[in-house]
Motif scaffolding. Structure first.
Motif, PDB file in Angstrom:
ATOM      1  N   VAL A 152       8.309   8.593  -0.138  1.00  0.00           N
ATOM      2  CA  VAL A 152       7.228   7.605   0.244  1.00  0.00           C
ATOM      3  C   VAL A 152       6.132   7.814  -0.937  1.00  0.00           C
ATOM      4  N   CYS A 153       5.697   6.704  -1.317  1.00  0.00           N
ATOM      5  CA  CYS A 153       4.552   6.955  -2.427  1.00  0.00           C
ATOM      6  C   CYS A 153       3.264   6.124  -1.797  1.00  0.00           C
ATOM      7  N   VAL A 154       2.143   6.991  -1.554  1.00  0.00           N
ATOM      8  CA  VAL A 154       1.156   6.323  -1.161  1.00  0.00           C
ATOM      9  C   VAL A 154      -0.316   6.634  -2.023  1.00  0.00           C
ATOM     10  N   PRO A 155      -0.578   5.590  -2.908  1.00  0.00           N
ATOM     11  CA  PRO A 155      -1.384   5.779  -4.053  1.00  0.00           C
ATOM     12  C   PRO A 155      -2.881   6.160  -3.576  1.00  0.00           C
ATOM     13  N   VAL A 156      -3.240   5.516  -2.473  1.00  0.00           N
ATOM     14  CA  VAL A 156      -4.571   5.639  -2.191  1.00  0.00           C
ATOM     15  C   VAL A 156      -4.726   6.917  -1.194  1.00  0.00           C
ATOM     16  N   GLY A 157      -5.729   7.838  -1.685  1.00  0.00           N
ATOM     17  CA  GLY A 157      -5.517   9.264  -1.007  1.00  0.00           C
ATOM     18  C   GLY A 157      -6.025   9.083   0.437  1.00  0.00           C
ATOM     19  N   ALA A 158      -7.082   8.246   0.655  1.00  0.00           N
ATOM     20  CA  ALA A 158      -7.627   8.154   2.060  1.00  0.00           C
ATOM     21  C   ALA A 158      -6.693   7.758   3.135  1.00  0.00           C
ATOM     22  N   GLU A 159      -5.775   6.713   2.543  1.00  0.00           N
ATOM     23  CA  GLU A 159      -4.444   6.249   3.491  1.00  0.00           C
ATOM     24  C   GLU A 159      -3.545   7.290   3.667  1.00  0.00           C
ATOM     25  N   LEU A 160      -3.259   8.121   2.439  1.00  0.00           N
ATOM     26  CA  LEU A 160      -2.421   9.393   2.701  1.00  0.00           C
ATOM     27  C   LEU A 160      -2.887  10.215   3.833  1.00  0.00           C
ATOM     28  N   MET A 161      -4.175  10.744   3.478  1.00  0.00           N
ATOM     29  CA  MET A 161      -4.579  11.765   4.448  1.00  0.00           C
ATOM     30  C   MET A 161      -4.716  11.103   5.961  1.00  0.00           C
ATOM     31  N   ASN A 162      -4.908   9.904   5.984  1.00  0.00           N
ATOM     32  CA  ASN A 162      -4.706   9.318   7.479  1.00  0.00           C
ATOM     33  C   ASN A 162      -3.505   9.112   8.182  1.00  0.00           C
ATOM     34  N   MET A 163      -2.486   9.606   7.340  1.00  0.00           N
ATOM     35  CA  MET A 163      -1.082   9.571   8.192  1.00  0.00           C
ATOM     36  C   MET A 163      -0.803  10.760   8.762  1.00  0.00           C
ATOM     37  N   ASP A 164       0.102  10.712   9.675  1.00  0.00           N
ATOM     38  CA  ASP A 164       0.332  12.095  10.420  1.00  0.00           C
ATOM     39  C   ASP A 164       1.649  12.649  10.080  1.00  0.00           C
ATOM     40  N   TRP A 165       1.273  13.656   9.408  1.00  0.00           N
ATOM     41  CA  TRP A 165       2.209  14.693   8.461  1.00  0.00           C
ATOM     42  C   TRP A 165       2.608  16.158   9.502  1.00  0.00           C
ATOM     43  N   SER A 166       2.090  16.172  10.698  1.00  0.00           N
ATOM     44  CA  SER A 166       2.114  17.309  11.745  1.00  0.00           C
ATOM     45  C   SER A 166       3.526  17.928  11.590  1.00  0.00           C
ATOM     46  N   PRO A 182       0.757  -1.185   0.013  1.00  0.00           N
ATOM     47  CA  PRO A 182      -0.164  -0.158  -0.102  1.00  0.00           C
ATOM     48  C   PRO A 182       0.949   1.306   0.101  1.00  0.00           C
ATOM     49  N   VAL A 183       2.175   1.106   0.347  1.00  0.00           N
ATOM     50  CA  VAL A 183       3.048   2.116   0.349  1.00  0.00           C
ATOM     51  C   VAL A 183       4.507   1.818  -0.248  1.00  0.00           C
ATOM     52  N   GLU A 184       5.023   2.469  -0.989  1.00  0.00           N
ATOM     53  CA  GLU A 184       6.401   2.088  -1.542  1.00  0.00           C
ATOM     54  C   GLU A 184       7.046   3.287  -1.316  1.00  0.00           C
ATOM     55  N   THR A 185       8.453   2.889  -0.870  1.00  0.00           N
ATOM     56  CA  THR A 185       9.630   3.925  -0.238  1.00  0.00           C
ATOM     57  C   THR A 185      10.785   3.652  -0.871  1.00  0.00           C
ATOM     58  N   ARG A 186      11.522   4.690  -0.789  1.00  0.00           N
ATOM     59  CA  ARG A 186      12.894   4.651  -1.283  1.00  0.00           C
ATOM     60  C   ARG A 186      13.858   5.506  -0.111  1.00  0.00           C
ATOM     61  N   ASN A 187      15.097   4.801   0.228  1.00  0.00           N
ATOM     62  CA  ASN A 187      16.081   5.267   1.312  1.00  0.00           C
ATOM     63  C   ASN A 187      15.320   5.359   2.439  1.00  0.00           C
ATOM     64  N   ILE A 188      14.536   4.194   2.869  1.00  0.00           N
ATOM     65  CA  ILE A 188      13.756   3.983   4.229  1.00  0.00           C
ATOM     66  C   ILE A 188      13.887   2.700   4.590  1.00  0.00           C
ATOM     67  N   ASP A 189      14.516   2.376   5.923  1.00  0.00           N
ATOM     68  CA  ASP A 189      14.722   1.063   6.299  1.00  0.00           C
ATOM     69  C   ASP A 189      13.207   0.272   6.187  1.00  0.00           C
ATOM     70  N   ALA A 190      13.232  -0.824   5.259  1.00  0.00           N
ATOM     71  CA  ALA A 190      11.907  -1.844   5.145  1.00  0.00           C
ATOM     72  C   ALA A 190      12.208  -3.060   5.529  1.00  0.00           C
ATOM     73  N   ALA A 191      13.128  -3.189   6.618  1.00  0.00           N
ATOM     74  CA  ALA A 191      13.223  -4.545   7.367  1.00  0.00           C
ATOM     75  C   ALA A 191      11.987  -4.934   8.011  1.00  0.00           C
ATOM     76  N   GLY A 192      11.212  -4.067   8.488  1.00  0.00           N
ATOM     77  CA  GLY A 192       9.922  -4.355   9.109  1.00  0.00           C
ATOM     78  C   GLY A 192       8.971  -4.951   8.487  1.00  0.00           C
ATOM     79  N   LEU A 220       7.190  13.013  -1.280  1.00  0.00           N
ATOM     80  CA  LEU A 220       5.821  12.208  -1.212  1.00  0.00           C
ATOM     81  C   LEU A 220       5.090  12.326  -2.687  1.00  0.00           C
ATOM     82  N   LEU A 221       4.925  11.056  -2.968  1.00  0.00           N
ATOM     83  CA  LEU A 221       4.401  10.730  -4.282  1.00  0.00           C
ATOM     84  C   LEU A 221       2.838  10.182  -4.260  1.00  0.00           C
ATOM     85  N   SER A 222       2.028  10.574  -5.207  1.00  0.00           N
ATOM     86  CA  SER A 222       0.544  10.024  -4.907  1.00  0.00           C
ATOM     87  C   SER A 222       0.258   8.930  -6.021  1.00  0.00           C
TER      88      SER A 222
END
Length: 671
Positions: free
Chosen positions: A278-292, A128-138, A260-262
C-alpha cells in the motif's frame, strides 16, 4: 539511474538544439529557406529526444530563464514569419503570412481543450493510494494510455509545428503556394487527431473512484486482512534497494504482513513481491487510516516520514536497517525512537554501546542476516582470479574516508589491470555514486572506459567460450528473459501507469518463487555467455550483488555493508584507508577492517590480496576472517531465518499484551 543533473551536453542532443536554432537565425541574412528548413528539422528532433532524456544543464538554464520549450516553439514560428516577410515574392506575401499566423493561433486554441483533457485524465488516474496484490475491482480502474500523456503531447505539438513551418518554407523555395496551405492543414489535422486520441481515454476513465472512495476501499481491505506485521519505507529515488533486500525475508515469515510506502516513486523501484503493498503519499491520509491491527512495524532506513507510523501506540517499532557496517549511519542517534533495533551479530550491539547515543542495551536483538543464504562459501572452481571492486558512494560530507572511488578508484583498477598474472575485474559502483559530487561521477565514467578499453585490447588474445556452449547459453537466456518479462510485465509498468499497476499487479507466492529461480538462472547464463577473462561492469538487473560475490575470489571495497555481507563467503577482502589513518588506527576504528587487507590511498596492498587469492598458504587472515564473520553476522546455527522469526513471534506476543519489556532471561539466540 542517477539523481544529479547531467552537466554539459547530453550525447550531442544539446548541440543539435543550438545548431538548429543558429541555422534558422542564419537563414535570414543568407536568404536561404533551405537552411531554415534544415534548422527546424534538427531543432524539432532535438526537442523530441530531449523530452525523453534526463534534464541537462543547458535545458535547466533555458527553463529557469523562461526560455522553455513553449518559448522556443514561439520563436521558431516568429522566425518563419520574418523570413516569409523578407523573401516571399509578389503580392501573395500578405495572405501567406496571414494564413500562417491564423493557423498557428488556431493550433494553440486547439491545445486548450486537449491540455484540459490531459489534466483531467491525470487527476483521475493519480489515485490517492496505490496498491499491489490487493483486489482493486472496487476502484473501477479503466486501462490507461500506454505512454505518459504530457511528453507525448509535447511530441505531437513539435510534429504539428514542423508541418506548419516546413510547408510555407517549401512553398517559398518552390514558389508553390498550395504547399504552404498543405503544411498548415497537416498541422491542424495533427492537432485534431491528438484530440481524437484523447477523447476515448477520457470517456473510459470518467468512472474511476474518487479520492474518498479510493481511501475507503483500501480501509475496507485493511479491516478484512488485519495485518499484524508492517514494513514501512520512505526514501529518495534509487533508495528502493534498501527495501527490496527485505521483501523475500518478509514473504517467508509466518503471519499477515503488509508493505507500506510513503513515496509514490518507490512503487516504480519496488521489486516483484507476493506481499500486499500500500502506498499512501499524503501523510494526513495515511495517519487517518486504521492500522490498529498492526503489532510490529519494521523500518529499513531512518527517515523523517517514519513519524507517520511511529505514532501507532499499539505497535512495537523495530529498526532492521539495510546493511551492517561501521558507517556512522549504523549508530544514528535517531535510533532511540525505536522499541528495538535488530542487528546481524554481536558487533552491532557493541557498536551502539561504544557510540553512546542513548540506545538501551535491552533494545538490541541479534537476528543474523536472513538474506545471505544465497552466498556460497569458499573459493570458486578454477578460472582466472576475479576481484570485485564495489566502492560505496561519497556520502553527504567531504570526508575522504567515505568512498575510495574519487581518490583511489582509478589506481585500484589500473593496478588490477596491470597485474603480471591475469586478473579479471568486476566493477560495481554504488547506486548513489555521483549523487552529491560530480567529480566522483567523472571517475566512475573513466573507470568504465578503462574496463572497456582493456576488454578491447584483450579480445583478440583471449580464449573464447566454445561456440556451441555460448549459443546454447544465449538461446536459453533469451527464453528465460521472455518468461521473466511475461511474469514481470505489469510490475515494470509495461503499457500502463500507476493506476494500471494497482489493477493488474498480482503475484502469488508460487509465481514469486518462480521469478526467483528464473533470476538465478539468468545470472548463471549471463556469466556463461561471456569470455572467462572478460572484465565486467556489473550493474543492472542481470547482475545480483550476491551472484557477484559467488563469481569473485576477492573483494575490494570501503567501510559499508557490502563488506559485512561478503564475509559470509569466507573469501579474502580488502578495504581502502582513503583517509590515510594508518593501518593500526584504521583497524581500531572499523570492525570490518580487523580481518581485511588494508589498502593505502595509492592502492598499495593489492599484491597481498592477490597473493592470498592465488595461494591459500599465503592467506594469513583466514582464521581471523572466520572469527570476525561470527562476530559481525552471528552464529550459523540456528539459521538467521529461524532467529528472525523467533524474535518476531516474541515481539508480537508482547505487543498483544501491551508494553511488556523483553526479559533478560530470554534465550541467547535472541540476544
Amino acid at each position: 539511474m542517477r539523481l544529479t543533473m547531467k552537466r554539459g551536453l547530453n550525447s550531442g542532443n544539446d548541440v543539435l538544439l543550438i545548431v538548429g536554432h543558429l541555422a534558422m537565425i542564419a537563414a535570414l541574412p543568407l536568404h536561404s529557406p533551405w537552411t531554415f528548413l534544415v534548422g527546424i528539422v534538427v531543432a524539432t528532433g532535438s526537442e523530441i529526444r530531449g523530452e525523453r532524456a534526463a534534464a541537462t544543464w543547458l535545458r535547466r538554464i533555458l527553463r529557469d530563464t523562461h526560455a522553455g520549450i513553449e518559448t522556443r516553439t514561439t520563436l521558431r514560428e516568429f522566425l518563419l514569419l520574418l523570413i516569409l516577410v523578407r523573401e516571399w515574392p509578389g503580392h501573395h506575401m500578405p495572405r501567406t503570412v496571414l494564413l500562417c499566423t491564423a493557423a498557428f493561433m488556431l493550433r494553440r486554441l486547439l491545445r486548450i481543450p486537449t491540455t484540459a483533457v490531459i489534466a483531467r485524465l491525470n487527476r483521475s488516474r493519480r489515485l490517492p493510494v496505490e496498491t499491489r496484490n490487493i483486489d482493486a475491482a472496487g476502484l473501477r480502474i479503466a486501462k490507461g494510455p500506454k505512454r505518459p500523456l504530457a511528453p507525448l503531447a509535447s511530441d505531437v505539438n513539435q510534429v504539428a509545428t514542423l508541418f506548419g513551418i516546413a510547408g510555407p518554407l517549401l512553398a517559398l523555395a518552390t514558389g508553390e503556394l498550395w504547399i504552404a496551405v498543405l503544411g498548415n492543414v497537416l498541422m491542424l489535422l495533427t492537432a485534431l487527431a491528438w484530440g481524437g486520441y484523447l477523447a476515448p481515454h477520457l470517456l473510459r476513465n470518467r468512472r474511476i473512484a474518487n479520492r474518498a472512495a479510493a481511501l475507503r476501499h483500501v480501509q475496507k481491505w485493511l479491516e478484512s486482512y488485519r495485518p499484524e506485521t508492517m514494513v514501512h519505507f520512505s526514501g529518495t529515488r534509487t533508495s528502493g534497494y534498501q527495501l527490496n533486500m527485505w521483501l523475500e525475508t518478509m514473504a517467508q515469515l509466518d503471519g499477515r504482513t503488509v508493505v507500506l510506502l510513503s513515496d509514490r516513486h518507490l512503487m516504480e523501484e519496488l521489486a516483484p513481491t507476493s506481499l500486499p503493498v500500500v502506498c499512501v503519499p499524503v501523510g494526513a491520509e495515511l495517519m487517518n487510516m486504521d492500522w490498529s491491527s498492526v503489532k510490529v512495524v519494521f523500518y529499513a532506513a531512518n527517515v523523517g516520514a517514519s513519524i507517520q507510523t511511529l505514532r501507532l501506540p499499539t505497535a512495537r517499532h523495530v529498526f532492521i536497517g539495510h546493511g551492517d557496517s561501521d558507517k556512522l549511519a549504523s549508530v544514528n542517534p535517531f535510533s532511540r525512537v525505536y522499541d528495538e533495533i535488530w542487528t546481524a551479530g554481536r558487533a552491532g550491539v557493541d557498536r551502539y554501546a561504544e557510540a553512546q547515543v542513548g540506545v538501551r542495551e535491552e533494545a538490541l536483538v541479534e537476528v543474523g542476516r536472513p538474506q545471505l543464504g544465497r552466498i556460497r562459501r569458499g573459493p570458486r572452481d578454477g578460472g582466472v582470479p576475479t576481484v570485485l571492486y564495489a566502492p560505496t558512494w561519497e556520502n553527504w560530507t567531504e570526508d575522504p574516508g567515505s568512498s575510495s572511488l574519487r581518490l583511489t578508484g582509478e589506481k585500484i583498477i589500473a593496478a588490477l589491470l596491470a597485474s603480471p598474472e591475469p586478473v579479471r575485474v568486476l566493477y560495481r559502483p554504488h547506486p548513489f555514486t555521483g549523487l552529491r559530487d560530480p567529480r566522483v561521477a567523472a571517475v566512475d565514467a573513466r573507470i568504465r572506459r578503462m574496463l572497456t578499453a582493456a576488454n578491447q585490447r584483450a579480445a583478440a588474445g583471449t580464449t573464447p567460450v566454445p561456440n556451441g556452449q555460448r549459443e546454447s547459453a544465449l538461446a536459453e537466456l533469451a527464453t528465460v528473459r521472455r518468461e521473466l518479462a511475461s511474469l514481470l510485465g505489469p510490475w515494470q509498468g509495461a503499457g500502463g501507469d500507476g493506476a494500471d499497476q494497482t489493477r493488474d499487479c498480482r503475484l502469488t507466492r508460487e509465481q514469486e518463487l518462480r521469478i526467483t529461480r528464473l533470476r538465478e538462472r539468468r545470472g548463471e547464463l549471463v556469466w556463461a555467455t561471456g569470455r572467462p577473462e572478460e572484465h565486467r561492469l556489473v550493474i543492472g538487473d542481470d547482475y545480483e550483488l550476491y551472484d557477484c560475490f559467488n563469481e569473485s575470489d576477492a573483494l575490494v571495497s570501503d567501510i559499508s555493508s557490502v563488506v559485512s555481507d561478503f564475509m559470509a563467503s569466507g573469501k579474502p577482502y580488502a578495504i581502502t584507508d582513503s583517509a590515510a589513518l594508518g593501518e593500526e588506527e584504521f583497524r581500531a576504528r572499523n570492525t570490518a577492517a580487523r580481518a581485511a587487507v588494508i589498502l593505502t590511498p595509492d592502492a598499495g596492498g593489492l599484491g597481498t590480496l592477490l597473493a592470498a587469492v592465488r595461494d591459500p598458504a599465503a592467506d594469513d587472515l583466514a582464521e581471523r576472517r572466520e572469527a570476525l564473520k561470527s562476530y559481525l553476522l552471528g552464529p550459523e546455527e540456528p539459521s538467521s531465518t529461524v532467529r528472525f522469526q523467533a524474535a518476531l513471534d516474541d515481539l508480537v506476543a508482547r505487543a498483544r499484551l501491551g508494553r511488556v519489556p523483553r526479559q533478560q532471561s530470554e534465550p541467547a539466540v535472541l540476544r
